[in-house]
Scaffold this active site. Structure first.
Site, PDB file in Angstrom:
ATOM      1  N   ILE A   1      -4.168  -8.613   0.146  1.00 25.27           N
ATOM      2  CA  ILE A   1      -3.384  -8.403  -1.056  1.00 25.27           C
ATOM      3  C   ILE A   1      -3.373  -6.903  -1.318  1.00 25.27           C
ATOM      4  O   ILE A   1      -4.287  -6.188  -0.918  1.00 25.27           O
ATOM      5  CB  ILE A   1      -3.927  -9.190  -2.282  1.00 25.27           C
ATOM      6  N   ASP A   2      -2.323  -6.430  -1.965  1.00 30.56           N
ATOM      7  CA  ASP A   2      -2.153  -4.995  -2.167  1.00 30.56           C
ATOM      8  C   ASP A   2      -3.334  -4.381  -2.926  1.00 30.56           C
ATOM      9  O   ASP A   2      -4.016  -5.062  -3.702  1.00 30.56           O
ATOM     10  CB  ASP A   2      -0.870  -4.707  -2.958  1.00 30.56           C
ATOM     11  N   LYS A   3      -3.509  -3.100  -2.726  1.00 26.92           N
ATOM     12  CA  LYS A   3      -4.565  -2.357  -3.407  1.00 26.92           C
ATOM     13  C   LYS A   3      -4.551  -2.620  -4.906  1.00 26.92           C
ATOM     14  O   LYS A   3      -5.601  -2.891  -5.513  1.00 26.92           O
ATOM     15  CB  LYS A   3      -4.398  -0.857  -3.148  1.00 26.92           C
TER      16      LYS A   3
END
Length: 341
Positions: A151-153
């Protein structure tokens, strides 16, 4: 330090120095340096400039867009190469479930999943190596041990990591199948601008790297990779008969592409609140809000996206595991502010 011309190869173990030629007059500093150091990407050059590693005429310049002139002497200092092998770091982990085969963590916003350019340390992988020791699956490679999905930062929420090769293979098969024939589920809560005219729907739009900005993803009509997001409006926020200011939506992935939910929501005209990459035009909308909601929206410095539901079949026992994560504090504050609008 060494001198080099545009035709000479660059020694990446030394600093770079050269004089700007007439043809480069008026060009951006990052573009000129990147053209003279072809082994480095322009993004890497920009990072070095911002870190104070570049000079123009002996003066430090930290703006990549600085315009150069003929005769300017440019230098770029190259730091020593970083160790590409991630090391364990005592970074706190919110462990939701763990056994000998898998570990489920609730990732906070701001934590990068695995090491990469500009983020060689301080990642979830570094935390996992410290926590799990040598037990992580090696299938993902040195930089991504045990990583099955990401999942994105700046997205918060649930993530499952494989601790053994057997678990990695089993989980990877489920994620490749996208839950079509098994119990895999991934649901995200998203706070978006406006509200769709219908309460639920599906975005089926292929995604590929943007040709304008390679750091971004774009919807493409031809080629690209299949991307399907199912969405449902959970709550609309507004007053009276006014058009909805924003909505709480649940997004379920049928595929798992980079930035998929963010791009798909922007594609249908409802970008995520706080997403400056795919919804920068909505900053003016935030400026017109009244306090305290205005401050909440302007102070929310990430995309409003939370991976709140994760279910999968345990790759060894075969038991279906299902986990839910409550909203993090920043998401909860923003949601409460919208509900009181």
């Amino acid at each position: 330090m060494i001198e080099n011309s545009q035709e000479d190869p660059v020694d990446l173990d030394a600093d770079i120095i050269f004089t700007v030629e007439a043809a480069d007059t008026g060009k951006r500093l990052d573009a000129v340096l990147a053209a003279h150091t072809q082994e480095l990407s322009r993004n890497r050059v920009q990072t070095l400039i911002k870190a104070g590693e570049a000079t123009v005429g002996g003066a430090k310049v930290v703006e990549p867009k600085h315009r150069v002139n003929e005769g300017d002497i440019l230098t770029l200092a190259l730091p020593e190469a970083e160790d590409p092998d991630p090391k364990g770091e005592p970074i706190p982990l919110a462990v939701v479930f763990e056994d000998d085969h898998v570990i489920v963590v609730d990732k906070p916003a701001g934590l990068v999943v695995h090491p990469g350019a500009g983020n060689w340390t301080g990642t979830l992988v570094n935390a996992l190596i410290h926590h799990c020791g040598e037990s992580l699956s090696g299938i993902g490679g040195i930089k991504r041990p045990g990583i099955v999905h990401r999942i994105d930062k700046d997205t918060s929420g649930l993530l499952v990591v494989a601790k053994t090769d057997r678990a990695h293979q089993g989980l990877a098969a489920q994620f490749a199948d996208h839950g079509r024939t098994g119990p895999l589920e991934r649901a995200y809560s998203a706070l978006v601008w406006g509200a769709p005219s219908h309460l639920k729907g599906t975005v089926d739009a292929n995604l590929a790297r943007s040709q304008v900005n390679r750091q971004k993803i774009a919807v493409v009509k031809t080629a690209g990779r299949t991307a399907i997001t199912h969405w449902q409006v959970k709550e609309r926020f507004g007053s009276g008969d006014q058009q909805a200011l924003a909505s709480l939506m649940e997004c379920r992935l049928e595929t798992g592409r980079t930035h998929q939910i963010r791009v798909h929501m922007a594609h249908i005209g409802h970008p995520l609140i706080g997403d400056n990459d795919y919804g920068p035009g909505f900053k003016t909308k935030a400026n017109r809000l009244e306090e305290p909601l205005k401050g909440l929206v302007q102070g929310f410095n990430r995309q409003a996206l939370h991976a709140g539901l994760l279910a999968f079949e345990h790759p060894v026992s075969g038991k279906t595991l299902r986990f839910e994560s409550t909203y993090p504090e920043d998401f909860e504050r923003l949601l409460s502010g919208l509900q009181n609008f």
